[in-house]
Every structure is written in C-alpha cells, then in structure tokens.
Motif scaffolding. Structure first.
Motif, PDB file in Angstrom:
ATOM      1  N   TYR A 110       0.846  -1.192   0.000  1.00 42.67           N
ATOM      2  CA  TYR A 110       0.000   0.000   0.000  1.00 42.67           C
ATOM      3  C   TYR A 110       0.879   1.239   0.000  1.00 42.67           C
ATOM      4  CZ  TYR A 110      -3.641  -3.319   0.972  1.00 42.67           C
ATOM      5  OH  TYR A 110      -4.489  -4.374   0.886  1.00 42.67           O
ATOM      6  N   ILE A 111       0.576   2.158  -0.892  1.00 48.99           N
ATOM      7  CA  ILE A 111       1.402   3.350  -1.042  1.00 48.99           C
ATOM      8  C   ILE A 111       0.539   4.599  -0.924  1.00 48.99           C
ATOM      9  CG2 ILE A 111       2.813   4.645  -2.732  1.00 48.99           C
ATOM     10  CD1 ILE A 111       3.898   1.987  -3.698  1.00 48.99           C
ATOM     11  N   GLY A 112       1.015   5.562  -0.143  1.00 49.95           N
ATOM     12  CA  GLY A 112       0.309   6.834  -0.027  1.00 49.95           C
ATOM     13  C   GLY A 112       0.728   7.756  -1.157  1.00 49.95           C
ATOM     14  N   VAL A 113      -0.248   8.223  -1.939  1.00 54.86           N
ATOM     15  CA  VAL A 113       0.056   9.132  -3.045  1.00 54.86           C
ATOM     16  C   VAL A 113      -0.399  10.538  -2.623  1.00 54.86           C
ATOM     17  CG1 VAL A 113      -0.453   9.676  -5.457  1.00 54.86           C
ATOM     18  CG2 VAL A 113      -0.281   7.295  -4.724  1.00 54.86           C
ATOM     19  N   PRO A 114       0.490  11.538  -2.720  1.00 53.87           N
ATOM     20  CA  PRO A 114       0.120  12.889  -2.284  1.00 53.87           C
ATOM     21  C   PRO A 114      -1.158  13.384  -2.954  1.00 53.87           C
ATOM     22  CG  PRO A 114       2.460  12.787  -2.806  1.00 53.87           C
ATOM     23  CD  PRO A 114       1.871  11.474  -3.217  1.00 53.87           C
ATOM     24  N   CYS A 115      -1.981  14.118  -2.183  1.00 55.57           N
ATOM     25  CA  CYS A 115      -3.284  14.542  -2.685  1.00 55.57           C
ATOM     26  C   CYS A 115      -3.155  15.572  -3.800  1.00 55.57           C
ATOM     27  CB  CYS A 115      -4.130  15.093  -1.544  1.00 55.57           C
ATOM     28  SG  CYS A 115      -3.612  16.720  -0.969  1.00 55.57           S
ATOM     29  N   GLY A 116      -2.061  16.332  -3.798  1.00 52.95           N
ATOM     30  CA  GLY A 116      -1.845  17.302  -4.879  1.00 52.95           C
ATOM     31  C   GLY A 116      -2.742  18.527  -4.809  1.00 52.95           C
ATOM     32  N   SER A 117      -3.330  18.812  -3.662  1.00 57.03           N
ATOM     33  CA  SER A 117      -4.199  19.981  -3.552  1.00 57.03           C
ATOM     34  C   SER A 117      -3.370  21.260  -3.727  1.00 57.03           C
ATOM     35  CB  SER A 117      -4.886  20.004  -2.190  1.00 57.03           C
ATOM     36  OG  SER A 117      -5.588  21.221  -2.040  1.00 57.03           O
ATOM     37  N   THR A 118      -4.002  22.297  -4.290  1.00 56.65           N
ATOM     38  CA  THR A 118      -3.305  23.577  -4.421  1.00 56.65           C
ATOM     39  C   THR A 118      -3.764  24.542  -3.327  1.00 56.65           C
ATOM     40  OG1 THR A 118      -5.007  24.368  -5.930  1.00 56.65           O
ATOM     41  CG2 THR A 118      -3.040  23.402  -6.930  1.00 56.65           C
ATOM     42  N   VAL A 119      -4.664  24.078  -2.470  1.00 55.59           N
ATOM     43  CA  VAL A 119      -5.241  24.957  -1.455  1.00 55.59           C
ATOM     44  C   VAL A 119      -4.661  24.634  -0.077  1.00 55.59           C
ATOM     45  CG1 VAL A 119      -7.383  25.700  -0.346  1.00 55.59           C
ATOM     46  CG2 VAL A 119      -7.361  25.200  -2.799  1.00 55.59           C
ATOM     47  N   GLU A 120      -4.034  25.670   0.512  1.00 52.63           N
ATOM     48  CA  GLU A 120      -3.332  25.525   1.782  1.00 52.63           C
ATOM     49  C   GLU A 120      -4.212  25.005   2.913  1.00 52.63           C
ATOM     50  OE1 GLU A 120      -0.204  28.840   2.215  1.00 52.63           O
ATOM     51  OE2 GLU A 120      -1.574  29.090   3.908  1.00 52.63           O
ATOM     52  N   THR A 149      -2.296  29.693  -3.211  1.00 49.84           N
ATOM     53  CA  THR A 149      -2.545  28.624  -2.237  1.00 49.84           C
ATOM     54  C   THR A 149      -3.880  28.817  -1.525  1.00 49.84           C
ATOM     55  OG1 THR A 149      -1.312  29.860  -0.592  1.00 49.84           O
ATOM     56  CG2 THR A 149      -0.099  28.174  -1.805  1.00 49.84           C
ATOM     57  N   LYS A 150      -4.632  29.810  -1.960  1.00 50.38           N
ATOM     58  CA  LYS A 150      -5.962  30.003  -1.372  1.00 50.38           C
ATOM     59  C   LYS A 150      -7.025  29.688  -2.413  1.00 50.38           C
ATOM     60  CE  LYS A 150      -4.654  33.629   1.884  1.00 50.38           C
ATOM     61  NZ  LYS A 150      -4.219  32.650   2.868  1.00 50.38           N
ATOM     62  N   SER A 151      -8.159  29.168  -1.941  1.00 50.43           N
ATOM     63  CA  SER A 151      -9.249  28.932  -2.879  1.00 50.43           C
ATOM     64  C   SER A 151      -9.855  30.283  -3.233  1.00 50.43           C
ATOM     65  CB  SER A 151     -10.305  28.038  -2.242  1.00 50.43           C
ATOM     66  OG  SER A 151     -10.965  28.748  -1.213  1.00 50.43           O
ATOM     67  N   THR A 152     -10.563  30.341  -4.372  1.00 44.42           N
ATOM     68  CA  THR A 152     -11.171  31.612  -4.778  1.00 44.42           C
ATOM     69  C   THR A 152     -12.073  32.135  -3.659  1.00 44.42           C
ATOM     70  OG1 THR A 152     -11.175  30.700  -6.980  1.00 44.42           O
ATOM     71  CG2 THR A 152     -12.357  32.746  -6.686  1.00 44.42           C
ATOM     72  N   GLY A 153     -12.802  31.215  -3.026  1.00 46.25           N
ATOM     73  CA  GLY A 153     -13.698  31.602  -1.936  1.00 46.25           C
ATOM     74  C   GLY A 153     -12.955  32.279  -0.799  1.00 46.25           C
ATOM     75  N   GLU A 154     -11.744  31.806  -0.523  1.00 42.60           N
ATOM     76  CA  GLU A 154     -10.954  32.403   0.556  1.00 42.60           C
ATOM     77  C   GLU A 154     -10.418  33.775   0.157  1.00 42.60           C
ATOM     78  OE1 GLU A 154      -9.158  28.433   2.776  1.00 42.60           O
ATOM     79  OE2 GLU A 154      -8.305  29.073   0.880  1.00 42.60           O
ATOM     80  N   VAL A 155     -10.194  33.964  -1.146  1.00 44.13           N
ATOM     81  CA  VAL A 155      -9.636  35.239  -1.596  1.00 44.13           C
ATOM     82  C   VAL A 155     -10.707  36.328  -1.625  1.00 44.13           C
ATOM     83  CG1 VAL A 155      -8.276  36.379  -3.385  1.00 44.13           C
ATOM     84  CG2 VAL A 155      -7.967  33.960  -2.995  1.00 44.13           C
TER      85      VAL A 155
END
Ligand SMILES: [Zn+2]
Ligand SMILES: [Zn+2]
Length: 533
Positions: A46-56, A362-368
């Motif tokens: 089993y391998i953990g693959v990074p989620c790759g999210s762009t949102v901090e 690194t912020k979602s549009t909603g956060e900006v």
C-alpha cells in the motif's frame, strides 16, 4: 504525571499531531491510498500518493509545493534569452492520456444537462490549455459539436480592434537586447472598467447607482477579454509575446490580471492596446427577465423542450434565438488604468514580483474574496444576485428565465439553476483557471518542471555518492483502494511512513550539500532552493 497531560495515543489528538508533524516535514497530510501488486511475486503493498491539492487550508505541504512549482515556471520563462524548444511533434504518452481524457469529457459534456455542463466545459478548457502547453497545434474539435453554428454576419462582428496598427506576427518570442546586454521583461496589471465610485474597502459609495449588471457580465467574460488583449498586443508589436498571468479579485470583487510577459513594450503601446481591446458577446439579449420564481417554464415531453407554464407554447430554441441576434448582448472592455513596469531578470525586484504573482495561489477563490465588513458583504450579495441572473454559457440554465432554451436542455434542467462557477456566492464570477500561461513560456510543461526538480535532487545526492534505488513502480499494477479494504493500513500509518522517509531523505540531502560545498571555487548549491520539494 499530572492530570492535565493529555495522552497522545487518543485518536483525534494523535491525528492532529500527525498532521502538524507532516506539515512540518512537508509531507502530504491526506494522501490517497493505492494498492500495488508486483506481478512477478504477487506481493501486495500500500502506497500513499500525495493529494496534490493547491489549497493551503486543505493540504499545506501539497499547496506550497504546487506554488513553488508555479514560481519556478514563472521564473524560468520570464527572461529567457533563447527561443524555448517546444515539445516534440511526435505525440507522447502524456498527449495521448490528455486527448483520451478530453474525448471522455466531451462525450460526457454532450449528454450533460445545463447544470453539470458548465463544470465539464471548464474542465475541457483546462485540458485544452494543457494540450497547448504540450505543443499541440491547431484547433481542437469544438465540444459543442454540430450544435455549434458558424458565425454569421462576420464582417459586422469584427473583434480585431481596427484602430490599432497591425504587423505580421513573427515567430520570435524572446524580447530584444538593449545596449549593455540588458533584456528587461514586463510586469503588467489590467483591471475591469469602473462601475461607480467605491470606498476604501471596495464597497460602492452608492450601491443603487453601482452598475452591477455590467460588473457581473464583465466578470463572466473576463477570461475571453484577456485572450483578445494578448492577440491584439501580438499584432501591434509584431512578435509572439509570451506570458505567465494570474487572475485575482480586487477589493471591489472585480477580477484583475497580473501578468509577467517576456520582452519590452512601451507603456504607451500597452495603454493603446488596452483602450482599443473589446469583446463583443453575440448572445441573445438578456436584459429583461421573462420568468421568475413562481412562474417558470416547464419541461414538456411532447415537444422535448421547455414551454411556457400557461400557454404551453415552446420557448425559443437556442439556434433560433441566435439567428435573431443583431447586436451584441454585451461589450466587455478594460478599465483605463494600466500599470506596467520593466523588470530585469535575476534581480530582487523580479523575485518580489514572482512572489506577488503567485501570492494567492494557495488560497481557494472563496478564501480570496472574503468580506470583512458588512458593507462588503452587502456588496457581494448584490453582485451575487446579479450573477445569479447572468447567463454564463450557451448551456446555462439561466437562459430559461429569459425565455430561451439553452443548448443541451433536458428534463433534468432546472430553470435558473446552473452549477457553473460564475454563479457561486463563493467565487463571485471569478474564473476557475486562475493561472494563465502561454504555450511557449518556458518551453516546459508543469510535469517537466517537476521532473527537473527531482533530477536536481538526484544529481545532488549522486554527486555525494548517494544513489537512491528508484522503486521500480512501472512494473507494478496500481489499483485504487477497494472500499472497505481491511488489509490497507490506516492513513496515519502511511503518513508516518512518509515522514520517516522524508527525514532520512533530508539528512542525506544535507550531507550531499555539505559535500558539494567542499572544494573552494566549486559552484554553489542553494540549500533551500528545492527543500520545499
Ligand atoms: Zn496533500
Ligand atoms: Zn450558468
């Protein structure tokens, strides 16, 4: 031991600790679990693959990594002195995967109803952008398929800013060199027009006189207006200007564009191009709502279309409505203010502007687009109300409120309800793709920039005699974890394993850097440059 010491082995707290430790070490806090099988031995792992999210706020390490990659991409293209070598003409695996993905999306899009269609189209656009980045030339088949009509009255519908001087665009993308070997490049900011005077917090001085309709429509068409601006600029200067740009909301919640572009153009020319650029939207008129809340068109299986709730008369089809168009429904333009600045490569100023360009990625549009004051909130509410009745595409379910059947309407279409990003309270019309990069910017795809980084690290390690045995992952059979798989380790275990690997790796890397600093006069290696990796 005192009573207020919290034992670490209790579930939720332990999870928090693991998360913050993962953040400290730059390890993904919410990896996907993949099951791998070695076909030669049958061994399952089993391998953990990074989620790759762009949102901090979702995953700090992945978001920082994504931003640092964008910064690298921005830096590498901005002051190139040689023409970038664009991707090979032979289709690669990456091309094929993307083209297949596009075909799937288009197939899904063509049967989708008005609401999901917008998300799909957004997705198709970003795949197209990636394909263009990979050097795919020419026009990709339009997802509207046969439903898309050839523009009529084309002479009347010119969009090419006839007042501007025009040159043939050379194949060159690199700016000219000035005496002394200087090759400055530019940083430019473009804003939307004014819709009425605003206070320092961006809210209108007089909300009743603020032009919300134009603000909403300009926001919806902002990305297309920008495309037009680059086309016009290229024609005026006569070379193939390349850019790395980001779209962010201003205080008044209108989008604006920050762009780094390669080469120098005088402020006066930028001002002229901005003043002369416009976008005509040749859509049916949508100034007066025909249907509201309790009085909405209904789906009629007999006509397989929407009809008036009382008269049962079919609503105008999209094609017929387009035929009747004799004036643009909207004309988008930029505001008169243009900021531009020449910047030399490798300077502190260049670094600062790259940071500025990528600051909010690194912020979602909603956060900006957060509102802090009640006047801001009221302003956002009003803008949102206007966006709710502004059609975002030919497939938008909002068209039904104007008595027009959108393209691809089905029995599942709900009049006025479109899931397109443009209508969301959280995004206030800002486009989904916030980073816009032209095709010949750095001559590399994001994947290639990522590979550069890995290669740099591997080289540094190799120079110190540390050779990492690359896991032969290609031979393995990868599978998504089956739901309820009891053999899979808990996610926390995968994160712990990744942290341990990272600690070992970092120690080796630091040893390698020390070794690299060894003999005097050796090229210096930046210790921090790739540690965000
Ligand atoms: Zn992550
Ligand atoms: Zn819509």
């Amino acid at each position: 031991m005192t009573a207020n010491v919290t034992p670490l082995h209790r579930g939720p707290l332990a999870t928090d600790v693991i998360r913050s430790t993962a953040e400290q070490h730059g390890v993904c806090v919410q990896p996907f679990t993949m099951e791998t099988t070695d076909p030669s031995t049958g061994a399952i792992n089993y391998i953990g693959v990074p989620c790759g999210s762009t949102v901090e706020s979702i995953c700090l390490p992945c978001a920082r990594k994504a931003r640092s990659l964008r910064m690298t991409q921005c830096r590498e293209g901005w002051h190139l002195t040689k023409e970038p070598v664009t991707a090979a003409s032979e289709p690669t695996g990456e091309h094929r995967t993307l083209v297949e993905r596009r075909a799937d999306l288009v197939a899904e899009y063509q049967i989708s109803s008005g609401s999901d269609a917008d998300d799909l189209r957004e997705e198709i656009r970003s795949v197209d952008a990636e394909l263009h980045q990979l050097g795919v030339r020419g026009r990709l088949p339009n997802p509207e398929g046969a439903g898309k009509r050839a523009p009529t009255r084309s002479t009347k519908r010119r969009q090419d800013a006839p007042n501007l001087p025009r040159r043939r665009v050379e194949k060159r993308t690199v700016g000219r060199e000035y005496a002394g070997g200087f090759r400055p490049s530019m940083f430019v900011t473009l804003t939307c027009d004014t819709y009425g005077p605003v206070r320092s917090d961006g809210s209108p001085v007089n909300p009743d006189r603020y032009d919300y309709r134009r603000a909403a429509r300009d926001a919806v068409h902002f990305a297309s207006l920008i495309d037009r601006w680059w086309q016009n600029l290229r024609r005026v200067v006569g070379w193939d200007v390349q850019y790395f740009a980001t779209v962010e909301p201003q205080r008044r919640a209108a989008p604006h564009l920050h762009a780094a572009f390669r080469g120098t153009v005088s402020h006066e020319v930028l001002r002229q191009v901005t003043a002369a650029t416009y976008l005509q939207v040749w859509w049916p008129a949508h100034d007066h709502l025909v249907y509201v809340d309790s009085h909405l068109p209904v789906w009629s299986p007999d006509t397989t279309g929407f009809v008036d709730p009382e008269t049962r008369k079919p609503l105008t089809t999209w094609a017929d409505a387009l035929d009747q168009v004799d004036a643009p429904a909207h004309v988008a333009t930029f505001g008169p203010q243009v900021h531009s600045k020449g910047i030399l490569g490798g300077t502190e100023e260049a670094g600062r502007h790259i940071g500025y360009l990528t600051k909010y990625l690194t912020k979602s549009t909603g956060e900006v687009v957060q509102a802090d004051t009640h006047t801001q909130r009221d302003h956002h509410d009003r803008l949102h109300a206007e966006l709710a009745v502004t059609p975002c595409s030919p497939r938008c379910a909002v068209w039904l409120l104007y008595g027009v059947q959108p393209l691809g309407a089905t029995s599942r279409t709900t009049p006025g309800h479109c899931k397109g990003r443009a209508h969301r309270r959280t995004t206030l019309g800002l486009p989904g793709r916030r980073v816009l990069v032209s095709r010949k910017w750095s001559g590399k795809t994001l994947t290639e920039h990522r590979a550069d980084r890995s290669a740099f690290v591997a080289d540094t390690l190799a120079a110190a005699g540390i050779v990492k045995q690359a896991r032969d992952t290609l031979a393995l059979v990868w599978r998504k974890l089956a739901p309820g798989d009891r053999n899979a380790p808990p996610r926390d275990h995968l994160i712990m394993r990744a942290i341990a690997e990272r600690v070992t790796w970092r120690a080796e890397y630091e040893r390698a850097l020390l070794a690299a600093q060894g003999p005097p006069g050796a090229p210096e290696v930046s210790a921090t440059r790739y540690l965000a990796a």
